[in-house]
Design a protein around this motif. Sequence first.
Motif, PDB file in Angstrom:
ATOM      1  N   THR A  49     -10.965 -12.072 -29.565  1.00 24.27           N
ATOM      2  CA  THR A  49     -10.872 -13.424 -30.127  1.00 24.27           C
ATOM      3  C   THR A  49     -11.096 -13.409 -31.634  1.00 24.27           C
ATOM      4  O   THR A  49     -10.364 -14.048 -32.397  1.00 24.27           O
ATOM      5  CB  THR A  49     -11.908 -14.349 -29.458  1.00 24.27           C
ATOM      6  OG1 THR A  49     -11.705 -14.354 -28.051  1.00 24.27           O
ATOM      7  CG2 THR A  49     -11.785 -15.768 -29.999  1.00 24.27           C
ATOM      8  N   VAL A  50     -12.111 -12.668 -32.097  1.00 26.00           N
ATOM      9  CA  VAL A  50     -12.380 -12.567 -33.536  1.00 26.00           C
ATOM     10  C   VAL A  50     -11.185 -11.969 -34.268  1.00 26.00           C
ATOM     11  O   VAL A  50     -10.746 -12.472 -35.304  1.00 26.00           O
ATOM     12  CB  VAL A  50     -13.644 -11.723 -33.790  1.00 26.00           C
ATOM     13  CG1 VAL A  50     -13.836 -11.477 -35.283  1.00 26.00           C
ATOM     14  CG2 VAL A  50     -14.872 -12.421 -33.220  1.00 26.00           C
ATOM     15  N   VAL A  53      -8.368 -14.478 -34.429  1.00 27.10           N
ATOM     16  CA  VAL A  53      -8.632 -15.544 -35.415  1.00 27.10           C
ATOM     17  C   VAL A  53      -8.317 -15.052 -36.828  1.00 27.10           C
ATOM     18  O   VAL A  53      -7.675 -15.753 -37.623  1.00 27.10           O
ATOM     19  CB  VAL A  53     -10.085 -16.030 -35.306  1.00 27.10           C
ATOM     20  CG1 VAL A  53     -10.461 -16.907 -36.494  1.00 27.10           C
ATOM     21  CG2 VAL A  53     -10.297 -16.795 -34.011  1.00 27.10           C
ATOM     22  N   CYS A  56      -4.588 -14.919 -37.358  1.00 33.46           N
ATOM     23  CA  CYS A  56      -3.908 -16.215 -37.434  1.00 33.46           C
ATOM     24  C   CYS A  56      -4.414 -17.095 -38.573  1.00 33.46           C
ATOM     25  O   CYS A  56      -3.875 -18.187 -38.783  1.00 33.46           O
ATOM     26  CB  CYS A  56      -4.078 -16.968 -36.112  1.00 33.46           C
ATOM     27  SG  CYS A  56      -3.305 -16.149 -34.714  1.00 33.46           S
ATOM     28  N   ALA A  57      -5.436 -16.671 -39.306  1.00 29.79           N
ATOM     29  CA  ALA A  57      -5.996 -17.479 -40.388  1.00 29.79           C
ATOM     30  C   ALA A  57      -5.994 -16.669 -41.684  1.00 29.79           C
ATOM     31  O   ALA A  57      -6.999 -16.021 -42.012  1.00 29.79           O
ATOM     32  CB  ALA A  57      -7.406 -17.936 -40.041  1.00 29.79           C
ATOM     33  N   CYS A 303     -19.895 -12.308 -32.073  1.00 34.60           N
ATOM     34  CA  CYS A 303     -18.843 -13.313 -31.889  1.00 34.60           C
ATOM     35  C   CYS A 303     -19.448 -14.700 -31.714  1.00 34.60           C
ATOM     36  O   CYS A 303     -18.908 -15.690 -32.221  1.00 34.60           O
ATOM     37  CB  CYS A 303     -17.993 -12.960 -30.668  1.00 34.60           C
ATOM     38  SG  CYS A 303     -17.437 -11.258 -30.629  1.00 34.60           S
ATOM     39  N   SER A 307     -19.124 -18.177 -34.386  1.00 33.90           N
ATOM     40  CA  SER A 307     -18.663 -19.502 -33.982  1.00 33.90           C
ATOM     41  C   SER A 307     -19.726 -20.571 -34.168  1.00 33.90           C
ATOM     42  O   SER A 307     -19.403 -21.728 -34.461  1.00 33.90           O
ATOM     43  CB  SER A 307     -18.207 -19.467 -32.533  1.00 33.90           C
ATOM     44  OG  SER A 307     -19.274 -19.066 -31.699  1.00 33.90           O
TER      45      SER A 307
END
Length: 312
Positions: A49-50, A53, A56-57, A303, A307
């Motif tokens: 997930t990290v 992210v 995508c960023a 992680c 968040s």
Amino acid sequence: LNMSSSVLNLSEHLSCPLGFGHYNAVDICILETVVIVLLTFLIIAGNLTVIFVFHCAPLLHHYTTSYFIQTMAYADLFVGVSCLVPTLSLLHYSTGVHESLTCQVFGYIISVLKSVSMACLACISVDRYLAITKPLSYNQLVTPCRLRICIILIWMYSCLIFLPSFFGWGKPGYHGDIFEWCATSWLTNAYFTGFIVCLLYAPAAFVICFTYFHIFKICRQHTKEINDRRARFPSHEVDASGETGHSPDRRYAMVLFRITSVFYVLWLPYIIYFLLESSRVLENPALSFLTTWLAISNSFCNCVIYSLSNSV
């Protein structure tokens, strides 16, 4: 029934350090299996997930520390993938033909990966220290090329420092003790443990304590100066300069400080037990298992901290 019979076989062939009776050993083996399988899943899912992210960023790449955070994410992801080895060994009966080699390679890989995480945390603290103490020359000091070279050196150093364990000089850690050979035949060495502490654990901890102490000291000084200016010259210009000055740096440093603190809180019991067992002061298989997997759980905790601490 099939699962119960397979677990009975596991209790005879694998190291189940917490069990003392036959049925109790079976229950403990099941508990160990659940813990390892759960941690493996959480570590892999969290770090994927990290990485997703960051992919995508693109704005996150403007932070120089993103290089080290992504390196940590990949290292922690590989920790989760490596944990599939004991997971599969517990879920399926292993013949143990190459158990010693599997044990050594697994322990070495996990130790290298966690060394990378530790070194990255130290480098992040140095990066934030330079950003706050030398804001005008920071962009000239910290360049993408130098960051990449630093990351390469981190991986090389981490790989080299644990190599002596392959030549019979000590044991890098307890990460492979789920295998019987690791628990009974591969012994720790006080000199090798001291070698690792002096060249890895102690320098990283010293650098982190030194940099964050000065970071928060400087941030308090700036906050005091800003408040004094607001008291003398109450204007919107001073407020704007104060908010856009060191307040974001302080918040960013706090996030990274939390990550570092959790890392050492989870790893300190492991390091202490490692030192005591290497010195033959204490030997407890239950503590070995608990401290080891508590330390490995840090690969997932990062992680959660990302968040919870920073909306970006």
